[in-house]
Write a protein that holds these residues in place. Structure first.
Motif, PDB file in Angstrom:
ATOM      1  N   GLU A   1     -61.347  70.362  73.029  1.00  0.00           N
ATOM      2  CA  GLU A   1     -60.252  71.067  73.254  1.00  0.00           C
ATOM      3  C   GLU A   1     -59.175  69.980  73.218  1.00  0.00           C
ATOM      4  OE1 GLU A   1     -58.722  74.503  73.438  1.00  0.00           O
ATOM      5  OE2 GLU A   1     -60.408  75.600  73.350  1.00  0.00           O
TER       6      GLU A   1
ATOM      7  N   GLY B   1     -65.950  72.265  69.818  1.00  0.00           N
ATOM      8  CA  GLY B   1     -65.571  72.977  70.875  1.00  0.00           C
ATOM      9  C   GLY B   1     -64.704  72.058  71.838  1.00  0.00           C
TER      10      GLY B   1
ATOM     11  N   ARG C   1     -58.101  72.866  68.721  1.00  0.00           N
ATOM     12  CA  ARG C   1     -59.918  73.976  69.162  1.00  0.00           C
ATOM     13  C   ARG C   1     -60.864  72.588  68.437  1.00  0.00           C
ATOM     14  NH1 ARG C   1     -59.117  77.973  69.163  1.00  0.00           N
ATOM     15  NH2 ARG C   1     -58.090  78.165  71.672  1.00  0.00           N
TER      16      ARG C   1
END
Length: 322
Positions: free
Chosen positions: A66, A64, A60
């Motif tokens: 992923e 932000g 992560r």
């Protein structure tokens, strides 16, 4: 998404423990729009998080994003998991991903990387009780020599057989069992995988930096609950199996069983990890001797800088944007 150049199936990031492979792989994955496939023989186990250094928080990123990953938490702790099963799981994960999505192989288990790039496949082999009974009478050195005669010398340098202080006898017996079975198979059954193609980057920090990172990471793991993690595993996994996982799981298990005091556990584990890191680099040199080309990089303090150097190397012959 940035497609990999023609003829490149995957980009591999290898290197000794604590050199920052995961952080670099995650940065590279974001830059390419890719997915990370783990090549770590212990991160496959659920519940073995701190000791294996899964560092899932690193997937992560600060912005932000992923990073998608595969081949982590695919087996229960205590379950048998070997090269054959890894190759099966890898093929399934690889085939399920979009063909155009860049794949990044990341990990320090040299045997897994070697098998994937060498096109190695082994049919499933059940335990051979008679052979095991014979092998259990042999010393570790005799087992090593037997594996070498079966063409398994490269396996001796891999984490797959490592027990924290060199080769683990239980895994060594299994490796011989696999090689013995392979020798009875037609060539078409034992080696018909399509070898992966693509650059193999080897992160190679200085000896001083590597040692400092290993020591600092061990302290962090002990403070973040490594002992408690192993204690929880002991409640559901036989101690012999935990000891067989080596390194953190071996030393902390021995501490919990009263076989080592804290100082003996801490110091012994630190030394074992340093030795293991050296063996990982020995495997890298062995891979080169077998004809594979490695691109050595000194990791930058910022993982993204290292990833940028990889991108420049990957696309030095041109880019192909999607």
């Amino acid at each position: 998404m940035k497609a990999l150049p023609e003829g490149v199936d995957i980009v591999t990031i290898y290197g000794p423990t604590a050199c920052g492979k995961t952080a670099v792989a995650c940065q590279l994955a974001e830059m390419l729009g890719g997915v990370v496939l783990s090549a770590d023989s212990r991160q496959v186990y659920r519940g073995m998080d701190i000791g294996t250094g899964k560092d899932l928080a690193e997937y992560r990123l600060a912005d932000g994003y992923e990073v998608p990953y595969r081949l982590i938490d695919v087996a229960e702790a205590g379950e048998r998991y070997d090269l054959h099963r890894y190759l099966q799981d890898f093929d399934k994960a690889y085939d399920e991903l979009p063909k155009e999505q860049p794949k990044i192989l990341c990990g320090g288990t040299g045997l897994y990387v070697s098998a994937l790039y060498g096109g190695y496949r082994l049919s499933e082999v059940p335990p051979n009780k008679a052979l095991r009974a014979e092998l259990e009478q042999l010393s570790v050195e005799e087992l090593r020599e037997r594996l070498k005669t079966l063409g398994g010398a490269e396996m001796l340098e891999s984490e797959e057989l490592d027990g924290g202080e060199g080769v683990n006898p239980r895994r060594l017996v299994r490796a011989i069992e696999l090689r013995e079975a392979e020798a009875t198979l037609p060539a078409s059954d034992s080696s018909n995988r399509k070898p992966l193609r693509g650059p193999i980057f080897c992160l190679d920090p200085s000896r001083e930096l590597r040692r400092a990172r290993i020591s600092a990471r061990l302290e962090a793991r002990l403070k973040s609950g490594l002992v408690e993690e192993v204690e929880g595993l002991l409640a559901r996994v036989p101690k012999e199996v935990l000891l067989g996982y080596g390194l953190e799981y071996r030393y902390v298990t021995e501490y919990l069983l009263g076989e080592r005091n804290w100082e003996e556990m801490h110091r012994g584990l630190e030394v074992a990890i340093h030795q293991f890191a050296k063996r990982q680099m020995t495997w890298a040199r062995g891979l080169e001797r077998r004809g594979f080309e490695l691109i050595y990089l000194t990791p930058s303090e910022e993982p993204r800088e290292t990833a940028e150097a990889m991108v420049a190397s990957i696309f030095e012959k041109g880019e192909n944007e999607i």
